[in-house]
Design a protein around this motif. Structure first.
Motif, PDB file in Angstrom:
ATOM      1  N   GLY A 136      64.214  24.837  83.101  1.00 45.70           N
ATOM      2  CA  GLY A 136      65.019  23.771  82.537  1.00 45.70           C
ATOM      3  C   GLY A 136      66.417  24.252  82.209  1.00 45.70           C
ATOM      4  N   THR A 137      67.222  23.325  81.671  1.00 45.84           N
ATOM      5  CA  THR A 137      68.623  23.621  81.406  1.00 45.84           C
ATOM      6  C   THR A 137      68.785  24.778  80.421  1.00 45.84           C
ATOM      7  OG1 THR A 137      69.169  21.310  81.790  1.00 45.84           O
ATOM      8  CG2 THR A 137      70.775  22.618  80.588  1.00 45.84           C
ATOM      9  N   ALA A 189      69.168  32.551  80.785  1.00 46.37           N
ATOM     10  CA  ALA A 189      69.161  33.557  81.849  1.00 46.37           C
ATOM     11  C   ALA A 189      70.578  33.981  82.208  1.00 46.37           C
ATOM     12  CB  ALA A 189      68.442  32.998  83.078  1.00 46.37           C
ATOM     13  N   ALA A 190      71.500  33.026  82.204  1.00 46.37           N
ATOM     14  CA  ALA A 190      72.889  33.340  82.507  1.00 46.37           C
ATOM     15  C   ALA A 190      73.490  34.268  81.460  1.00 46.37           C
ATOM     16  CB  ALA A 190      73.710  32.061  82.617  1.00 46.37           C
ATOM     17  N   LEU A 191      73.195  33.999  80.177  1.00 45.50           N
ATOM     18  CA  LEU A 191      73.705  34.852  79.109  1.00 45.50           C
ATOM     19  C   LEU A 191      73.162  36.267  79.238  1.00 45.50           C
ATOM     20  CD1 LEU A 191      73.561  32.511  75.978  1.00 45.50           C
ATOM     21  CD2 LEU A 191      75.603  33.459  77.060  1.00 45.50           C
ATOM     22  N   ALA A 192      71.880  36.381  79.580  1.00 42.73           N
ATOM     23  CA  ALA A 192      71.285  37.713  79.740  1.00 42.73           C
ATOM     24  C   ALA A 192      71.957  38.471  80.882  1.00 42.73           C
ATOM     25  CB  ALA A 192      69.781  37.573  79.997  1.00 42.73           C
ATOM     26  N   SER A 221      82.615  34.480  86.011  1.00 43.51           N
ATOM     27  CA  SER A 221      82.520  33.367  86.952  1.00 43.51           C
ATOM     28  C   SER A 221      81.549  33.686  88.078  1.00 43.51           C
ATOM     29  CB  SER A 221      83.908  33.051  87.509  1.00 43.51           C
ATOM     30  OG  SER A 221      83.850  31.986  88.431  1.00 43.51           O
ATOM     31  N   ARG A 222      81.615  34.915  88.603  1.00 41.56           N
ATOM     32  CA  ARG A 222      80.695  35.307  89.683  1.00 41.56           C
ATOM     33  C   ARG A 222      79.246  35.293  89.210  1.00 41.56           C
ATOM     34  NH1 ARG A 222      85.100  38.734  91.031  1.00 41.56           N
ATOM     35  NH2 ARG A 222      84.340  40.405  89.671  1.00 41.56           N
ATOM     36  N   VAL A 223      79.006  35.779  88.004  1.00 40.34           N
ATOM     37  CA  VAL A 223      77.633  35.816  87.473  1.00 40.34           C
ATOM     38  C   VAL A 223      77.094  34.401  87.282  1.00 40.34           C
ATOM     39  CG1 VAL A 223      76.221  36.433  85.468  1.00 40.34           C
ATOM     40  CG2 VAL A 223      77.896  38.064  86.371  1.00 40.34           C
ATOM     41  N   LEU A 224      77.918  33.530  86.722  1.00 39.56           N
ATOM     42  CA  LEU A 224      77.461  32.161  86.485  1.00 39.56           C
ATOM     43  C   LEU A 224      77.162  31.439  87.798  1.00 39.56           C
ATOM     44  CD1 LEU A 224      79.849  31.053  83.591  1.00 39.56           C
ATOM     45  CD2 LEU A 224      77.425  31.644  83.422  1.00 39.56           C
TER      46      LEU A 224
END
Length: 365
Positions: A283-284, A290-293, A250-253
């Motif tokens: 973009g989305t 980037a979030a997954l990385a 949650s913090r990373v996202l």
């Protein structure tokens, strides 16, 4: 608004209805295209039923204007009644009569000869899967069958405009799907449908345009895609390997997506709404990648991942701050005032039966 815009079945401007000190409807503007399903989405107490009753000439507006196929609902109420039909929240057919007897009775009241009324009843009972129950008393019908017979009664004479006020309330999923099929069939024959509902998936399934109403006001309007885009370009849905890693995920996202994160009832699931773009122009899909990385670098193991449009649930929550089951809006009870305007059940098309005041929570249901 002196005359209705061509191509619209309904057009309202600043529509108001007040009960005591409560404004059940507070300046509603609607523009409903002909030949479509138009959804009015909102929680209990939002003002949906009161709006329908004014459009169907069951209640006189306290302010604003409303036209149905170009006819003013107050000055030309008889013309409006001749083109509309209303199915309220509860079955209004006679429970002691059989399905056939109900439809034949209503057919005769609508001016059909006895033979024609029986033929029309048989035709509709077959079309909506009620032939086997045609000879049974309606009190022995299931909830889904009652809703089908009620809608069937509303279209004995095919109306130009059909009001469906929360038609699937309390139905099981199979019965809801059957009612949805009836709605689609009615629209395919050229009838315009105004559908009020508090079920987001129902509006998503049926309506081509949706007005979101809350506390008597329209707070958003548009196609499903437009409403979903208004609160973000998409949603990232994740399921983690380990529930203990959810706080870190949650913090990373939040940091990477700069978005609110919703913790799902499933202890390993969470959802983040992604904006149309960030300050760096990504973009989305790029934001999600980037979030997954970043999650991988933080040691968070993601089992499943999906990216999609926001749901209507997320849209409504973002617009109102609560979901459609909220009961925090004031109630206005209209039973004592139901006779202050012309009555829709006086006309040849309106089907409201003995329960014309069909909202147990009051006018603002």
């Amino acid at each position: 608004m002196s005359q209705q815009t061509p191509g619209l079945a309904i057009e309202t401007a600043g529509l108001v209805k007040t009960f005591g000190e409560t404004k059940a409807v507070d300046g509603v503007d609607l523009a409903v295209p002909t030949g479509t399903v138009y959804g009015v989405l909102g929680p209990n107490g939002a003002g949906k039923t009161t709006t329908v009753k004014m459009l169907a000439t069951l209640l006189r507006p306290d302010g604003g204007e409303a036209h149905v196929f170009g006819h003013d609902v107050v000055r030309e109420a008889d013309e409006v009644r001749g083109r509309v039909s209303l199915t309220g929240q509860y079955a209004s057919v006679d429970e002691d009569l059989t399905g056939t007897e109900n439809l034949v009775l209503l057919g005769r009241l609508l001016g059909h000869h006895k033979k024609a009324a029986r033929e029309r009843a048989a035709q509709l009972l077959e079309a909506f899967g009620l032939t086997d129950a045609a000879g049974k008393q309606v009190k022995n019908y299931s909830g889904g069958m009652r809703r089908r017979i009620d809608i069937t009664a509303s279209i004995l004479n095919t109306p130009d405009l059909l009001f469906l006020d929360e038609p699937t309330t309390g139905l099981d999923p199979r019965s809801r799907n059957q009612v949805w099929d009836i709605v689609r069939a009615v629209v395919a024959q050229g009838t315009t449908v105004l559908l009020t509902t508090q079920y987001l998936d129902e509006a998503d399934q049926l309506a081509s345009r949706i007005a979101v109403i809350d506390r008597g006001k329209v707070i958003a309007e548009g196609t499903k895609g437009e409403l979903k885009a208004s609160v973000g370009a998409g949603s990232v849905h994740l399921r983690l390997r380990d529930a203990e890693q959810r706080p870190e995920a949650s913090r990373v996202l939040r940091r990477v997506l700069r978005a609110d994160v919703q913790l799902e009832p499933d202890p390993v699931a969470l959802t983040a709404r992604v904006g149309a773009g960030t300050s760096n122009g990504r973009g989305t899909a790029e934001q999600a990648a980037a979030a997954l990385a970043e999650l991988a670098r933080a040691g968070v193991v993601v089992d499943t991942f999906s990216l999609g449009q926001p749901s209507l649930d997320e849209v409504f929550l973002a617009l109102t701050g609560h979901d459609t089951t909220a009961h925090d809006a004031p109630r206005a009870h209209d039973a004592p005032q139901a006779d202050d305007g012309p009555q829709a059940h006086d006309g040849p098309q309106a089907h409201d039966g003995p329960q014309a005041d069909d909202t147990k929570d009051g006018a603002a249901a």
